[in-house]
Write a protein that holds these residues in place. Structure first.
Motif, PDB file in Angstrom:
ATOM      1  N   THR A 124      36.775  40.246  47.169  1.00 20.78           N
ATOM      2  CA  THR A 124      37.713  40.478  46.065  1.00 20.78           C
ATOM      3  C   THR A 124      38.035  39.185  45.329  1.00 20.78           C
ATOM      4  O   THR A 124      38.197  39.183  44.105  1.00 20.78           O
ATOM      5  N   GLY A 125      38.133  38.081  46.071  1.00 25.95           N
ATOM      6  CA  GLY A 125      38.394  36.798  45.423  1.00 25.95           C
ATOM      7  C   GLY A 125      37.267  36.369  44.507  1.00 25.95           C
ATOM      8  O   GLY A 125      37.496  35.818  43.422  1.00 25.95           O
ATOM      9  N   GLY A 126      36.009  36.616  44.911  1.00 24.85           N
ATOM     10  CA  GLY A 126      34.872  36.268  44.066  1.00 24.85           C
ATOM     11  C   GLY A 126      34.870  37.059  42.769  1.00 24.85           C
ATOM     12  O   GLY A 126      34.518  36.537  41.708  1.00 24.85           O
ATOM     13  N   ILE A 127      35.283  38.324  42.853  1.00 24.19           N
ATOM     14  CA  ILE A 127      35.352  39.149  41.645  1.00 24.19           C
ATOM     15  C   ILE A 127      36.491  38.691  40.748  1.00 24.19           C
ATOM     16  O   ILE A 127      36.335  38.533  39.525  1.00 24.19           O
ATOM     17  N   PHE A 128      37.649  38.440  41.328  1.00 19.25           N
ATOM     18  CA  PHE A 128      38.852  38.122  40.557  1.00 19.25           C
ATOM     19  C   PHE A 128      38.785  36.725  39.938  1.00 19.25           C
ATOM     20  O   PHE A 128      39.146  36.528  38.769  1.00 19.25           O
ATOM     21  N   VAL A 132      32.231  37.668  39.798  1.00 23.74           N
ATOM     22  CA  VAL A 132      30.997  38.102  40.451  1.00 23.74           C
ATOM     23  C   VAL A 132      30.845  39.608  40.273  1.00 23.74           C
ATOM     24  O   VAL A 132      31.782  40.372  40.512  1.00 23.74           O
ATOM     25  N   THR A 133      29.656  40.034  39.871  1.00 22.38           N
ATOM     26  CA  THR A 133      29.445  41.460  39.586  1.00 22.38           C
ATOM     27  C   THR A 133      28.219  42.040  40.286  1.00 22.38           C
ATOM     28  O   THR A 133      27.982  43.237  40.203  1.00 22.38           O
ATOM     29  N   THR A 134      27.425  41.229  40.985  1.00 26.37           N
ATOM     30  CA  THR A 134      26.198  41.721  41.611  1.00 26.37           C
ATOM     31  C   THR A 134      26.424  41.971  43.094  1.00 26.37           C
ATOM     32  O   THR A 134      27.287  41.353  43.733  1.00 26.37           O
ATOM     33  N   LEU A 135      25.608  42.870  43.638  1.00 24.38           N
ATOM     34  CA  LEU A 135      25.694  43.179  45.064  1.00 24.38           C
ATOM     35  C   LEU A 135      25.412  41.942  45.907  1.00 24.38           C
ATOM     36  O   LEU A 135      26.093  41.691  46.905  1.00 24.38           O
ATOM     37  N   TRP A 140      27.127  37.534  49.733  1.00 23.75           N
ATOM     38  CA  TRP A 140      27.254  36.130  50.119  1.00 23.75           C
ATOM     39  C   TRP A 140      28.712  35.690  50.181  1.00 23.75           C
ATOM     40  O   TRP A 140      29.085  34.910  51.071  1.00 23.75           O
ATOM     41  N   PHE A 141      29.539  36.180  49.273  1.00 21.82           N
ATOM     42  CA  PHE A 141      30.965  35.861  49.372  1.00 21.82           C
ATOM     43  C   PHE A 141      31.565  36.492  50.628  1.00 21.82           C
ATOM     44  O   PHE A 141      32.409  35.874  51.299  1.00 21.82           O
ATOM     45  N   GLY A 142      31.146  37.707  50.944  1.00 27.68           N
ATOM     46  CA  GLY A 142      31.642  38.341  52.154  1.00 27.68           C
ATOM     47  C   GLY A 142      31.232  37.584  53.402  1.00 27.68           C
ATOM     48  O   GLY A 142      32.025  37.440  54.348  1.00 27.68           O
ATOM     49  N   PHE A 143      30.021  37.077  53.423  1.00 28.40           N
ATOM     50  CA  PHE A 143      29.558  36.313  54.580  1.00 28.40           C
ATOM     51  C   PHE A 143      30.350  35.018  54.742  1.00 28.40           C
ATOM     52  O   PHE A 143      30.737  34.640  55.851  1.00 28.40           O
ATOM     53  N   VAL A 197      35.760  47.738  43.450  1.00 33.15           N
ATOM     54  CA  VAL A 197      34.704  47.251  44.336  1.00 33.15           C
ATOM     55  C   VAL A 197      35.175  47.244  45.784  1.00 33.15           C
ATOM     56  O   VAL A 197      34.446  47.648  46.688  1.00 33.15           O
ATOM     57  N   TYR A 198      36.410  46.822  46.000  1.00 33.10           N
ATOM     58  CA  TYR A 198      36.931  46.753  47.372  1.00 33.10           C
ATOM     59  C   TYR A 198      37.014  48.142  47.998  1.00 33.10           C
ATOM     60  O   TYR A 198      36.706  48.322  49.179  1.00 33.10           O
ATOM     61  N   ARG A 199      37.424  49.136  47.205  1.00 32.24           N
ATOM     62  CA  ARG A 199      37.502  50.496  47.737  1.00 32.24           C
ATOM     63  C   ARG A 199      36.136  51.008  48.158  1.00 32.24           C
ATOM     64  O   ARG A 199      35.989  51.691  49.174  1.00 32.24           O
TER      65      ARG A 199
END
Length: 353
Positions: A124-128, A132-135, A140-143, A197-199
């Motif tokens: 969520t931080g990468g999007i906000f 970031v808009t790609t899978l 990678w942000f999640g990792f 995206v988070y949902r």
């Protein structure tokens, strides 16, 4: 009274090698049975879905693709999600066994150590913050978030009084989970895209991914499995108590660090790619331990195969029960895992690790 006495020492010593060989034979037989079952489930995963295919269509799509509808379904949809489900299932199964061993907690999962919360915060931080808009960006942000959460948990528990113990690891994980979850909630309140995206991500799914994503996961999973194999003998000693482990020459700090590194890699990459999927490590470890006993050298192998079978089996069920749509694998695993969790709670004698 004489009949009640145990067998003479010589007779007992003669029986021990035979019993050990029989136990090893049963364990290897179980490994072969699970491997064969995994092959069957992989085939079923490619055959069944919203549109069922024949074995001939599957064979043609895998080995002789010519652009037909069946070939596209096999190569672009079924093979990628099958490969991802197997890879993530192996990772989560082994990570669950390691988590339960190091925390001495029979219901340990990625939530316990804050790994899922860390991945969710960074997605969520990468999007906000960065748009970031790609899978692949989400993954990678999640990792990175999962790795950060694991490092924080390990450092907090290490520098606490008494060092990294099962209790301090669990308490630090609970604190990190609460903190990261609160921060994630704050982000999604202010950003609708991050919320959407988070949902989707937090439900847990293996659909919509490509083989390239699985190939990117493989190096991390391979290193994590290697560290887990190295960690197994030390984890066996730790299960007897830290004093006994020290007497056996085990370096407890190094063993804890190796285990946490394996958990970080395996759980982090699986959660980042598929979302916070629960119950895989829990079910795979408990089922495997019921056949192997407490030896983690075998528990980890059984947990890896069972994790892949459970993950892929739940994905197949999710495709079949909601045709022409599908239920994400995270929801199906919750339906399957909840009864197991209840049965664990209702046991007269709780599982002791």
């Amino acid at each position: 009274m004489t009949q009640a006495l145990s067998a003479p020492p010589r007779e007992r010593s003669a029986r021990q090698p035979a019993a050990k060989a029989e136990r090893a034979r049963r364990r290897w037989t179980g490994i072969l049975v699970l491997a064969a079952l995994l092959v069957v489930v992989v085939v079923l995963s490619i055959v069944f879905g919203t549109k069922s295919l024949t074995l001939a269509q599957v064979w043609h799509g895998v080995w002789n693709p010519s652009g037909t509808e069946g070939d596209v379904i096999v190569r672009n949809l079924r093979l990628p999600r099958t490969a991802l489900a197997v890879t993530a299932g192996v990772a989560l199964g082994v990570a669950g066994a390691l988590m339960q061993g190091h925390t001495r907690n029979p219901i340990a999962d990625p939530v316990l150590l804050g790994v899922s919360a860390g991945a969710g915060l960074f997605v969520t931080g990468g999007i906000f913050l960065l748009g970031v808009t790609t899978l692949y960006g989400y993954v990678w942000f999640g990792f990175l978030g999962a790795m950060l959460a694991s490092v924080v948990v390990y450092l907090v528990s290490t520098f606490s009084k008494g060092g990294a113990t099962p209790v301090t690891l669990a308490l630090a994980g609970a604190a990190v989970h609460a903190l990261f979850t609160a921060l994630t909630a704050g982000v999604v309140i202010f950003d609708q895209q991050a919320l959407d995206v988070y949902r989707f991500w937090t439900v847990g799914s293996v659909s919509g991914r490509t083989l390239e994503l699985t190939f990117q996961m493989l190096p991390f999973v391979a290193v994590g499995l290697l560290l887990a194999a190295v960690n197994a003998p030390g984890l066996n000693a730790l299960s007897l108590g830290e004093d006994v482990a020290r007497a056996l020459g085990v370096r407890i700090g190094l063993t804890r660090f190796t285990g946490m590194a394996a958990i970080t890699l395996l759980t982090g990459v699986a959660v980042a790619a598929c979302g916070p999927i629960g119950f895989v490590g829990l079910m795979a470890t408990h089922i495997g331990r019921s056949f192997t006993g407490p030896d983690y050298r075998w528990v980890l192998g059984y947990a890896a195969l069972l994790g892949a079978i459970l993950m892929l089996g739940a994905d197949i069920l999710g495709r079949l029960v909601a045709r022409p749509g599908e239920l994400p694998v995270g929801i199906m695993l919750a339906f399957i895992g909840a009864p197991l969790f209840i049965s664990l709670v209702r046991r007269r004698k709780p599982v002791r690790l």
